[in-house]
Design a protein around this motif. Structure first.
Motif, short mmCIF file in Angstrom:
data_model
loop_
_atom_site.label_atom_id
_atom_site.label_comp_id
_atom_site.label_asym_id
_atom_site.label_seq_id
_atom_site.Cartn_x
_atom_site.Cartn_y
_atom_site.Cartn_z
N LYS A 49 -51.28 -14.00 -44.65
CA LYS A 49 -52.77 -14.05 -44.91
C LYS A 49 -53.19 -12.61 -45.05
O LYS A 49 -52.89 -11.79 -44.27
CB LYS A 49 -53.37 -14.78 -43.85
CG LYS A 49 -53.04 -16.23 -43.52
CD LYS A 49 -53.66 -17.08 -42.27
CE LYS A 49 -53.17 -18.49 -42.08
NZ LYS A 49 -53.97 -19.05 -40.95
N THR A 50 -53.98 -12.60 -46.22
CA THR A 50 -54.38 -11.30 -46.63
C THR A 50 -55.82 -10.69 -45.88
O THR A 50 -55.92 -9.70 -46.08
CB THR A 50 -54.77 -11.22 -47.93
OG1 THR A 50 -55.96 -12.34 -48.33
CG2 THR A 50 -53.54 -11.62 -48.84
N ASP A 51 -56.19 -11.61 -44.80
CA ASP A 51 -57.16 -11.10 -44.01
C ASP A 51 -57.04 -10.12 -42.91
O ASP A 51 -57.73 -9.38 -42.46
CB ASP A 51 -58.04 -12.33 -43.47
CG ASP A 51 -57.30 -13.15 -42.45
OD1 ASP A 51 -55.88 -12.93 -42.47
OD2 ASP A 51 -57.66 -14.13 -41.94
N SER A 52 -55.50 -10.20 -42.78
CA SER A 52 -55.08 -9.16 -41.58
C SER A 52 -53.63 -8.46 -41.92
O SER A 52 -53.15 -7.62 -41.46
CB SER A 52 -54.94 -9.82 -40.22
OG SER A 52 -53.98 -10.81 -40.12
N LEU A 53 -53.26 -8.85 -43.14
CA LEU A 53 -52.05 -8.50 -43.53
C LEU A 53 -52.01 -7.75 -44.96
O LEU A 53 -52.60 -8.45 -45.94
CB LEU A 53 -50.83 -9.58 -43.54
CG LEU A 53 -50.49 -9.80 -42.14
CD1 LEU A 53 -49.44 -11.27 -42.33
CD2 LEU A 53 -50.01 -8.98 -41.15
N LYS A 54 -51.14 -6.79 -45.35
CA LYS A 54 -51.36 -6.37 -46.66
C LYS A 54 -50.06 -6.66 -47.42
O LYS A 54 -48.64 -6.64 -46.98
CB LYS A 54 -50.84 -4.58 -46.71
CG LYS A 54 -50.85 -4.15 -48.13
CD LYS A 54 -50.90 -2.66 -47.94
CE LYS A 54 -50.77 -2.26 -49.18
NZ LYS A 54 -50.55 -0.33 -49.24
N VAL A 55 -50.39 -8.02 -48.05
CA VAL A 55 -49.08 -8.72 -48.92
C VAL A 55 -48.77 -7.93 -49.99
O VAL A 55 -49.36 -7.37 -50.98
CB VAL A 55 -49.73 -10.00 -49.33
CG1 VAL A 55 -48.69 -10.90 -50.00
CG2 VAL A 55 -50.20 -10.83 -48.10
N PRO A 56 -47.25 -7.42 -50.13
CA PRO A 56 -46.90 -6.69 -50.98
C PRO A 56 -46.90 -7.17 -52.47
O PRO A 56 -46.81 -8.37 -52.53
CB PRO A 56 -45.32 -6.39 -50.86
CG PRO A 56 -45.05 -7.56 -49.92
CD PRO A 56 -46.39 -8.16 -49.19
N GLN A 57 -47.14 -6.50 -53.41
CA GLN A 57 -47.10 -6.76 -54.90
C GLN A 57 -45.62 -6.05 -55.19
O GLN A 57 -45.71 -4.85 -55.65
CB GLN A 57 -47.85 -6.20 -55.80
CG GLN A 57 -49.26 -6.70 -55.26
CD GLN A 57 -49.38 -8.28 -55.49
OE1 GLN A 57 -48.95 -8.97 -56.67
NE2 GLN A 57 -49.98 -8.94 -54.65
N LEU A 58 -44.50 -6.69 -55.31
CA LEU A 58 -43.20 -6.00 -55.61
C LEU A 58 -42.92 -5.73 -56.70
O LEU A 58 -42.95 -6.53 -57.66
CB LEU A 58 -42.15 -7.14 -54.56
CG LEU A 58 -42.21 -7.16 -53.16
CD1 LEU A 58 -41.05 -7.96 -52.76
CD2 LEU A 58 -42.28 -5.84 -52.38
N ALA A 59 -42.23 -4.83 -57.13
CA ALA A 59 -41.71 -4.23 -58.37
C ALA A 59 -40.39 -5.14 -58.44
O ALA A 59 -39.75 -5.20 -57.57
CB ALA A 59 -41.67 -2.94 -58.68
N VAL A 60 -39.92 -5.45 -59.56
CA VAL A 60 -38.59 -5.96 -59.77
C VAL A 60 -37.48 -4.91 -59.44
O VAL A 60 -37.62 -3.67 -60.00
CB VAL A 60 -38.11 -6.32 -61.21
CG1 VAL A 60 -36.95 -6.72 -61.58
CG2 VAL A 60 -39.44 -7.43 -61.64
N GLY A 61 -36.54 -5.47 -58.63
CA GLY A 61 -35.49 -4.30 -58.16
C GLY A 61 -35.68 -3.75 -56.81
O GLY A 61 -34.84 -3.15 -56.36
N THR A 62 -36.92 -4.08 -56.37
CA THR A 62 -37.41 -3.33 -54.76
C THR A 62 -36.22 -4.37 -53.78
O THR A 62 -36.16 -5.58 -53.82
CB THR A 62 -38.61 -3.94 -54.51
OG1 THR A 62 -39.69 -3.48 -55.37
CG2 THR A 62 -38.80 -3.49 -53.09
N SER A 63 -35.64 -3.39 -52.92
CA SER A 63 -34.64 -3.80 -52.06
C SER A 63 -35.15 -4.68 -51.09
O SER A 63 -36.37 -4.62 -50.60
CB SER A 63 -33.80 -3.00 -51.64
OG SER A 63 -34.36 -2.05 -50.70
#
Length: 305
Positions: free
Chosen positions: A105-119
């Motif tokens: 949930k984004t109200d207490s967590l920073k949800v990642p916007q992952l780039a392709v290839g991120t490990s």
């Protein structure tokens, strides 16, 4: 990864855990329109506690987000459909990893916007930070990971049933004092007493490990009629085996007490899926720090002092 498409099959049942996720993994030479050489997977998701007991029916997980990785890193987020067919064209001898987060949930967590290839190691879910520098408590976060290897991707007309298990990653903490007023005197009007829990990481990577910078949690604190303080049942990221927590008690800007160990000299650790209960007793010449670890079902029980 040469090409990836997906198509959705509608389902009357919208309950996430009653539906199945059907995965079609294409080997070399397959074409999108002909999936005869594909292996079909019926993926079910269940929620388990730290003892492995199935707690799916409890409804503790309200949403699930799926991330697909291959050997080169992140590929894409998989749409949250209760029944869907996903088709990937993949090279032979390559594996796929499916990572799922529950209650992201984004109200207490920073949800990642992952780039392709991120490990998997570099991809992280992070806590949100307040303007005063402290971190918001975590949601009741769950995590699961499923490996699909070349050995699994053989043609099987009947399909293969696989299960991804989600397990609680959050840890609950409850802290209370005893004989605080007797030891430190009256708290004056306008003086705020604060409890700060620090030194656990502020991020969880997609391998399910706590990482990042040291986080400082400042939970809501209440005072009872006897002048003691308590912070009940706030959620943090778990400590790793080689790390520990520190607890500070402040009155105004003055730090009155700090500890990193219990009465036996053991480090303070917050295990995933459990509740850490800490009592700090100031009735003695030296403060006595008593620690117990409770099953999660007791984390929601609040006891008034």
């Amino acid at each position: 990864m040469k090409e990836m498409t997906y198509r959705t099959i509608t389902s009357r049942k919208r309950n996430l855990f009653l539906g199945l996720f059907c995965l079609c993994l294409l080997i070399d030479g397959c074409v999108r329109e002909d999936t005869g050489n594909c292996s079909r997977y019926s993926l079910s998701v269940k929620v388990v506690d730290t003892e492995g007991n199935d707690i799916t029916a409890s409804g503790v997980v309200s949403s699930v987000t799926f991330y697909l990785f291959n050997e080169n890193g992140f590929v894409q987020i998989i749409p949250q459909e209760p029944s869907a067919v996903f088709v990937w064209q993949k090279d032979k001898d390559k594996s796929l990893t499916l990572v799922a987060w529950g209650n992201l949930k984004t109200d207490s967590l920073k949800v990642p916007q992952l780039a392709v290839g991120t490990s998997l190691e570099a991809a992280c879910v992070e806590l949100l930070q307040r303007t005063n520098g402290s971190y918001l408590p975590s949601t009741d976060l769950f995590y699961g990971k499923l490996e699909l290897s070349e050995a699994d991707t053989r043609s099987d007309p009947g399909g293969t049933n696989v299960t991804l298990s989600l397990q609680r990653m959050a840890s609950a903490i409850s802290i209370r004092t005893s004989s605080f007023r007797e030891h430190f005197g009256e708290t004056q009007s306008g003086e705020n007493c604060r409890i700060i829990v620090r030194d656990a990481g502020n991020a969880l990577n997609f391998l399910g490990r706590t990482t990042g910078n040291a986080a400082g949690y400042e939970p809501d604190v209440r005072e009872d009629s006897e002048g003691d303080f308590y912070a009940s049942n706030f959620y943090v990221f778990p400590t790793e085996e080689d790390s520990s927590l520190a607890i500070d008690i402040y009155r105004g800007d003055e730090r009155l007490f700090t500890t990193t160990t219990d009465e036996e000299g053991e480090p303070l650790q917050a295990p995933a899926g459990k509740q850490l209960n800490v009592t700090i007793d100031f009735a003695h010449a030296r403060a006595k720090v008593t620690v117990t670890v409770s099953p999660w079902q007791q984390a929601g029980q609040q006891t008034e002092m």
